[in-house]
Design an enzyme around this catalytic site. Sequence first.
Site, PDB file in Angstrom:
ATOM      1  N   ASP A  33      49.995  55.939 -22.944  1.00 23.87           N
ATOM      2  CA  ASP A  33      50.162  54.491 -23.044  1.00 23.87           C
ATOM      3  C   ASP A  33      51.352  54.075 -22.186  1.00 23.87           C
ATOM      4  O   ASP A  33      52.366  54.776 -22.127  1.00 23.87           O
ATOM      5  CB  ASP A  33      50.387  54.068 -24.503  1.00 23.87           C
ATOM      6  CG  ASP A  33      50.060  52.603 -24.735  1.00 23.87           C
ATOM      7  OD1 ASP A  33      49.036  52.315 -25.377  1.00 23.87           O
ATOM      8  OD2 ASP A  33      50.829  51.727 -24.267  1.00 23.87           O
ATOM      9  N   THR A 125      33.614  45.635 -24.560  1.00 27.21           N
ATOM     10  CA  THR A 125      33.644  44.515 -25.505  1.00 27.21           C
ATOM     11  C   THR A 125      32.345  43.724 -25.431  1.00 27.21           C
ATOM     12  O   THR A 125      31.685  43.676 -24.378  1.00 27.21           O
ATOM     13  CB  THR A 125      34.827  43.581 -25.176  1.00 27.21           C
ATOM     14  OG1 THR A 125      34.716  42.380 -25.949  1.00 27.21           O
ATOM     15  CG2 THR A 125      34.841  43.191 -23.704  1.00 27.21           C
ATOM     16  N   ASP A 126      31.989  43.068 -26.533  1.00 26.51           N
ATOM     17  CA  ASP A 126      30.809  42.202 -26.519  1.00 26.51           C
ATOM     18  C   ASP A 126      31.023  40.958 -25.662  1.00 26.51           C
ATOM     19  O   ASP A 126      30.066  40.259 -25.314  1.00 26.51           O
ATOM     20  CB  ASP A 126      30.403  41.806 -27.933  1.00 26.51           C
ATOM     21  CG  ASP A 126      31.484  41.072 -28.717  1.00 26.51           C
ATOM     22  OD1 ASP A 126      32.595  40.880 -28.190  1.00 26.51           O
ATOM     23  OD2 ASP A 126      31.216  40.687 -29.876  1.00 26.51           O
ATOM     24  N   GLU A 127      32.275  40.691 -25.280  1.00 25.72           N
ATOM     25  CA  GLU A 127      32.548  39.500 -24.472  1.00 25.72           C
ATOM     26  C   GLU A 127      31.932  39.579 -23.077  1.00 25.72           C
ATOM     27  O   GLU A 127      31.801  38.558 -22.395  1.00 25.72           O
ATOM     28  CB  GLU A 127      34.054  39.243 -24.388  1.00 25.72           C
ATOM     29  CG  GLU A 127      34.662  38.871 -25.732  1.00 25.72           C
ATOM     30  CD  GLU A 127      36.080  38.339 -25.610  1.00 25.72           C
ATOM     31  OE1 GLU A 127      36.358  37.577 -24.670  1.00 25.72           O
ATOM     32  OE2 GLU A 127      36.904  38.698 -26.477  1.00 25.72           O
ATOM     33  N   TYR A 153      39.364  37.921 -18.476  1.00 24.30           N
ATOM     34  CA  TYR A 153      39.366  39.142 -19.287  1.00 24.30           C
ATOM     35  C   TYR A 153      37.984  39.771 -19.338  1.00 24.30           C
ATOM     36  O   TYR A 153      37.798  40.950 -18.998  1.00 24.30           O
ATOM     37  CB  TYR A 153      39.860  38.855 -20.703  1.00 24.30           C
ATOM     38  CG  TYR A 153      39.486  39.938 -21.686  1.00 24.30           C
ATOM     39  CD1 TYR A 153      39.972  41.237 -21.532  1.00 24.30           C
ATOM     40  CD2 TYR A 153      38.626  39.682 -22.756  1.00 24.30           C
ATOM     41  CE1 TYR A 153      39.602  42.250 -22.417  1.00 24.30           C
ATOM     42  CE2 TYR A 153      38.264  40.682 -23.639  1.00 24.30           C
ATOM     43  CZ  TYR A 153      38.751  41.965 -23.472  1.00 24.30           C
ATOM     44  OH  TYR A 153      38.387  42.965 -24.339  1.00 24.30           O
ATOM     45  N   LYS A 157      36.439  43.368 -17.731  1.00 25.84           N
ATOM     46  CA  LYS A 157      35.818  44.418 -18.542  1.00 25.84           C
ATOM     47  C   LYS A 157      34.391  44.702 -18.068  1.00 25.84           C
ATOM     48  O   LYS A 157      33.960  45.862 -18.020  1.00 25.84           O
ATOM     49  CB  LYS A 157      35.817  44.021 -20.014  1.00 25.84           C
ATOM     50  CG  LYS A 157      37.202  43.973 -20.646  1.00 25.84           C
ATOM     51  CD  LYS A 157      37.869  45.338 -20.712  1.00 25.84           C
ATOM     52  CE  LYS A 157      37.233  46.229 -21.757  1.00 25.84           C
ATOM     53  NZ  LYS A 157      37.975  47.529 -21.893  1.00 25.84           N
ATOM     54  N   HIS A 279      35.981  28.512 -24.095  1.00 27.06           N
ATOM     55  CA  HIS A 279      35.938  29.239 -25.362  1.00 27.06           C
ATOM     56  C   HIS A 279      34.490  29.566 -25.746  1.00 27.06           C
ATOM     57  O   HIS A 279      33.667  28.654 -25.933  1.00 27.06           O
ATOM     58  CB  HIS A 279      36.598  28.390 -26.453  1.00 27.06           C
ATOM     59  CG  HIS A 279      37.002  29.172 -27.656  1.00 27.06           C
ATOM     60  ND1 HIS A 279      37.687  28.612 -28.710  1.00 27.06           N
ATOM     61  CD2 HIS A 279      36.830  30.478 -27.990  1.00 27.06           C
ATOM     62  CE1 HIS A 279      37.915  29.527 -29.630  1.00 27.06           C
ATOM     63  NE2 HIS A 279      37.394  30.672 -29.205  1.00 27.06           N
TER      64      HIS A 279
END
Length: 340
Positions: A33, A125-127, A153, A157, A279
């Site tokens: 990290d 991610t589901d985004e 973002y 991804k 959003h």
Amino acid sequence: MKILVTGGAGFIGGNFAHYMTNTYPEDQIVVLDALTYAGNLETLEPIMDKPNFKFVKGDIRDRAFIDDLFAKEKFDVVVNFAAESHVDRSIENPGLFVETNVMGVQVLLDVSLKYGVKRYHQVSTDEVYGDLPLDRKDLMFTEDTPLHTSSPYSASKASADLLVLAYHRTFKLPVTISRCSNNYGPYHFPEKLIPLMISRALADESLPVYGKGENVRDWLHVHDHCTAIDLVIRKGREGEVYNIGGHNERTNLEVVKTILKQLGKPESLIHFVTDRPGHDLRYAIDPTKIENELGWKPVYNFDTGIKQTIEWYLNNKTWWENIISGEYQDYYAKMYKDRQ
């Protein structure tokens, strides 16, 4: 096995490091990290001295460092959680998200290929699927849903996912990808919805809710996410994507009201604020594939999970108070000053 967990001082990566270190004492777990703002070494304190655990500070964008680490450690499996992940921050600084979430992933893929890693797993991610309409409860994201990103973002991804799949097809790198719904649970960074509402409610401060609070998310307890990833890296088919969802759709307003009720705080603390740009309206994951192929099922429903999460925050105030105050960023120096 020797398993590298990148981003392992973050929320989901940290929980995964706990789960793997405690569940598989015969495996070696190495956490990498960079300890940027969301990386918190205090999250790893309970497992820091376990014989099968090791922490390394470093950045996945640093090719020379990553190459040297792989050469020394000879990892069997790489599980990549390392990512910039907050949508609001991506709107403020898109470039940083491209650097870490795309270029950093390319470094990991190149080095994994070079040193013969047996499985590279990308935590997505589901985004990446965009959003769904609020009035179509029958619609859910499947692994075949086209990518349709809404923010820098999610775009970063999705780019990483495509790169991972390209390395599988072009170079035969053994890869898997998992795309999850919104996680919650212990060690969640306090800028995110659930921990933010808990900490502010406990202080009797106003709770900022975007728009009218109608946006819907499918909530997945982080422990269930960890068990799913574990199954995918051990039994998942190479080159495949697996959706991981909790069957727990709630509007943001419902989540906030649930937290207030659990804490015995009034709904008058809720304060509606201007919605964020772009959003997404609704996320809903269809986890049929991982359930049928790998036999995975979530243990937590939202009611039991949110109660456990709130209890954890009540019992671990020092952890999140140190983050709010900024003191957590000094923890690495305190922990390692005598270990260098």
